[in-house]
Design a protein around this motif. Structure first.
Motif, PDB file in Angstrom:
ATOM      1  N   ARG A  39       3.884   6.694  14.651  1.00  0.00           N
ATOM      2  CA  ARG A  39       3.791   5.295  14.607  1.00  0.00           C
ATOM      3  C   ARG A  39       2.918   5.794  15.844  1.00  0.00           C
ATOM      4  O   ARG A  39       1.967   4.729  16.117  1.00  0.00           O
ATOM      5  N   TRP A  45       5.157  12.786  -0.049  1.00  0.00           N
ATOM      6  CA  TRP A  45       6.439  12.332   0.734  1.00  0.00           C
ATOM      7  C   TRP A  45       6.802  13.330   0.891  1.00  0.00           C
ATOM      8  O   TRP A  45       7.657  12.640   2.353  1.00  0.00           O
ATOM      9  N   ARG A  85       1.041   9.428   6.630  1.00  0.00           N
ATOM     10  CA  ARG A  85       1.616   8.268   6.727  1.00  0.00           C
ATOM     11  C   ARG A  85       1.186   6.803   8.018  1.00  0.00           C
ATOM     12  O   ARG A  85       1.352   6.364   7.654  1.00  0.00           O
ATOM     13  N   GLU A  91      -1.084   3.878   8.304  1.00  0.00           N
ATOM     14  CA  GLU A  91      -1.100   3.365   7.736  1.00  0.00           C
ATOM     15  C   GLU A  91      -2.737   2.781   7.400  1.00  0.00           C
ATOM     16  O   GLU A  91      -3.209   1.567   6.654  1.00  0.00           O
ATOM     17  N   ASP A 105      -1.283   1.994   1.565  1.00  0.00           N
ATOM     18  CA  ASP A 105      -0.739   0.765   1.781  1.00  0.00           C
ATOM     19  C   ASP A 105       0.883   1.289   2.084  1.00  0.00           C
ATOM     20  O   ASP A 105       1.090   2.088   1.294  1.00  0.00           O
ATOM     21  N   ASP A 106       1.371   0.185   2.271  1.00  0.00           N
ATOM     22  CA  ASP A 106       2.969   0.666   2.891  1.00  0.00           C
ATOM     23  C   ASP A 106       3.520   2.348   3.317  1.00  0.00           C
ATOM     24  O   ASP A 106       4.202   2.629   1.914  1.00  0.00           O
ATOM     25  N   PRO A 107       3.114   2.829   4.106  1.00  0.00           N
ATOM     26  CA  PRO A 107       2.659   4.471   3.640  1.00  0.00           C
ATOM     27  C   PRO A 107       4.857   4.602   3.866  1.00  0.00           C
ATOM     28  O   PRO A 107       4.227   5.707   3.441  1.00  0.00           O
ATOM     29  N   TYR A 108       5.304   3.698   3.827  1.00  0.00           N
ATOM     30  CA  TYR A 108       7.407   4.559   4.045  1.00  0.00           C
ATOM     31  C   TYR A 108       7.829   3.900   2.819  1.00  0.00           C
ATOM     32  O   TYR A 108       8.130   4.054   3.103  1.00  0.00           O
ATOM     33  N   VAL A 109       6.953   3.282   1.866  1.00  0.00           N
ATOM     34  CA  VAL A 109       7.261   3.058   0.482  1.00  0.00           C
ATOM     35  C   VAL A 109       6.997   4.352  -0.417  1.00  0.00           C
ATOM     36  O   VAL A 109       6.136   4.918  -0.177  1.00  0.00           O
ATOM     37  N   ASP A 140       6.408   5.053  -3.657  1.00  0.00           N
ATOM     38  CA  ASP A 140       5.352   4.961  -4.977  1.00  0.00           C
ATOM     39  C   ASP A 140       5.044   5.567  -6.169  1.00  0.00           C
ATOM     40  O   ASP A 140       3.853   6.454  -5.531  1.00  0.00           O
ATOM     41  N   ARG A 191       1.327   5.713  -7.011  1.00  0.00           N
ATOM     42  CA  ARG A 191       0.622   4.425  -5.812  1.00  0.00           C
ATOM     43  C   ARG A 191      -0.479   5.376  -6.054  1.00  0.00           C
ATOM     44  O   ARG A 191      -1.260   6.570  -6.798  1.00  0.00           O
TER      45      ARG A 191
END
Ligand code: HEM
Length: 421
Positions: free
Chosen positions: A37, A294, A331, A333, A337-341, A343, A346
């Motif tokens: 990050r 992921w 990841r 951003e 969207d919400d890369p650490y989720v 989904d 997606r």
């Protein structure tokens, strides 16, 4: 080689400069999400200093920059290696022969020859084999109730897949599996580099024998197709074929294995996502794409600059090593969207797990089939997954993931009744 200016070196905070990306322990001991990050935000082109007598290298972390460099095979080359270990050692002995470390016209021609060997007919045969294997192995694992998913399922499917494609006899699969494991990453932190070297040589020797057999007695498989192929009227040599078999087995085995292990691990920890998969409220396609984003099993690939390249506010000098971090790009951003989720539904999901551009993964179709069939069999035969112990993570500066995954499955009896055994 680049010499960093005092100003830019001074700007690098301690929490960044203290991270040694060459050391395999780094990935187990540090919060790498925070590191990436920070790099994406403040140091998108970061000069990793030399360590342990090895040269320094550039670290590229933003999605758009990673894509741009993957695409650029004019100003960057893969012929001096495409993974840290060879890049920092100054070259790859298979350059110009093995697809991943070949560039220019030869790369294009060789890739076309290999793509011919990956014909829709060959692929559909292998895809059918993957389905049968995945369903059988996962139904058996669920019936047993408990076990190590990594050893019992995830290790077997990818090697059977690439083995089937190449025409490797089933009796040799476990022997090759052992070799591929020690040639790329390690379950142990202290594996000697010589062990990996020996394992690589054994794989090459194994394929030399198989190529000789196929020349004498061609079969319906990739090796036989390659023995009959030519570029500009010149047949591929034994060495060309052996190097490329090696690259298929290495490229196709560990990456898919780590993705499957990671997917099951994540599903065991994310009951909501498991429910979506089980109930069919997400498609298998989108679930597999998210599982691939992921996991991002290949953390990075690299190149060497042929000319000076201006980017992200800095200059990569001709001769410098540049590393492209899929693990960070996936990841980013500004793209996800919400890369650490996690989904499973997606969309869009333009992950960079398979790289991009001229060297885009040749096995992406098969890898997707493997992940989809694994998820499909899992949701059909099981009603839930629980961890029964701590998974063990691998030690590598190239790959990320786990080498063991102790789990317990709740059976889905109705699903199991449909298993074809
Ligand atoms: C190339 C990842 C499965 C064979 C690549 C590259 C990536 C990648 C990132 C680009 C390397 C670079 O640009 O230097 C993956 C992942 C997989 C997977 C994450 C599984 C989840 C497979 C499979 C095969 C395969 C199943 C073989 C059947 C190859 C080959 C290349 C390649 C031959 C070199 C292509 C070229 O240089 O033109 N892979 N791979 N991979 N992959 Fe895969």
């Amino acid at each position: 080689m680049s010499v960093q200016t005092a100003t830019s070196r001074d700007e690098i905070p301690e929490e960044i400069s203290a991270i040694n990306l060459v050391d395999t322990r780094t990935y187990l001991e540090h919060d790498m999400d925070a590191y990436w990050r920070r790099l994406r935000a403040d140091h998108p082109l970061y000069w990793h200093p030399p360590v342990d007598g090895k040269p320094g290298f550039w670290v590229v972390s933003r999605y758009a920059d990673v894509m741009a460099l993957y695409r650029d095979n004019q100003r960057l080359t893969s012929e001096k290696g495409n993974v840290l270990v060879t890049l920092l050692a100054g070259g790859d002995s298979a350059a110009g022969q093995m697809l991943a470390v070949t560039d220019g016209r030869r790369h294009k021609d060789l890739r076309n020859v290999m793509l011919k060997a990956f014909s829709p007919r060959a692929l559909s045969k292998v895809a059918a084999l993957v389905r049968v294997n995945a369903r059988r192995m996962i139904a058996d694992a669920v019936r047993r109730g408990e076990g190590d998913f990594a050893a019992e399922v995830a290790s077997v499917i990818p090697l059977t897949t690439v083995g089937g494609l190449l025409g490797v006899p089933v009796k040799d699969h476990s022997y090759l599996l052992g070799l591929t494991k020690s040639s790329l990453s390690s379950d142990e932190a202290d594996q000697a580099p010589e062990e990996a070297f020996l394992a690589r040589n054994e794989i090459l020797l194994y394929f030399s024998d198989l190529v000789a057999e196929r020349r004498a007695d061609p079969q319906d498989d990739v090796i036989s197709t390659l023995t009959a192929s030519e570029i500009d009227g010149v047949p591929l040599t034994d060495q060309d074929i052996v190097f490329n078999c090696y690259s298929l087995i290495l490229g196709g085995d560990e990456t898919s294995r780590l993705t499957m292990i990671d997917s099951l691990y994540s599903l065991s920890r994310e009951p909501e996502q498991w429910k979506r998969l089980k109930e069919g409220s997400v498609t298998l396609e989108s679930a597999a794409e998210e599982a691939l984003r992921w996991a991002t099993p290949a953390m990075n690939f690299g190149r060497t600059a042929l000319v000076d390249i201006e980017m992200a506010g800095g200059t990569i000098k001709a001769g410098d090593v540049v590393t492209l971090w899929n693990t960070s790009a996936n990841r980013d951003e500004s793209v996800f969207d919400d890369p650490y989720v996690l989904d499973l539904g997606r969309s869009p999901n333009k992950h960079i797990t398979f790289g991009y551009g001229p060297h885009f993964c040749l096995g992406a179709y098969l890898a997707r089939v493997e992940v989809k069939e694994m998820l499909d069999a899992m949701r059909t035969f099981s009603d839930g997954i629980e961890l029964t112990g701590e998974p063990r993570r691998i030690h590598s500066n190239l790959m990320a993931g786990m080498s063991t995954l102790p789990v317990r499955f709740r059976p889905d009896e109705a699903g199991l009744a449909t298993a074809d055994d």
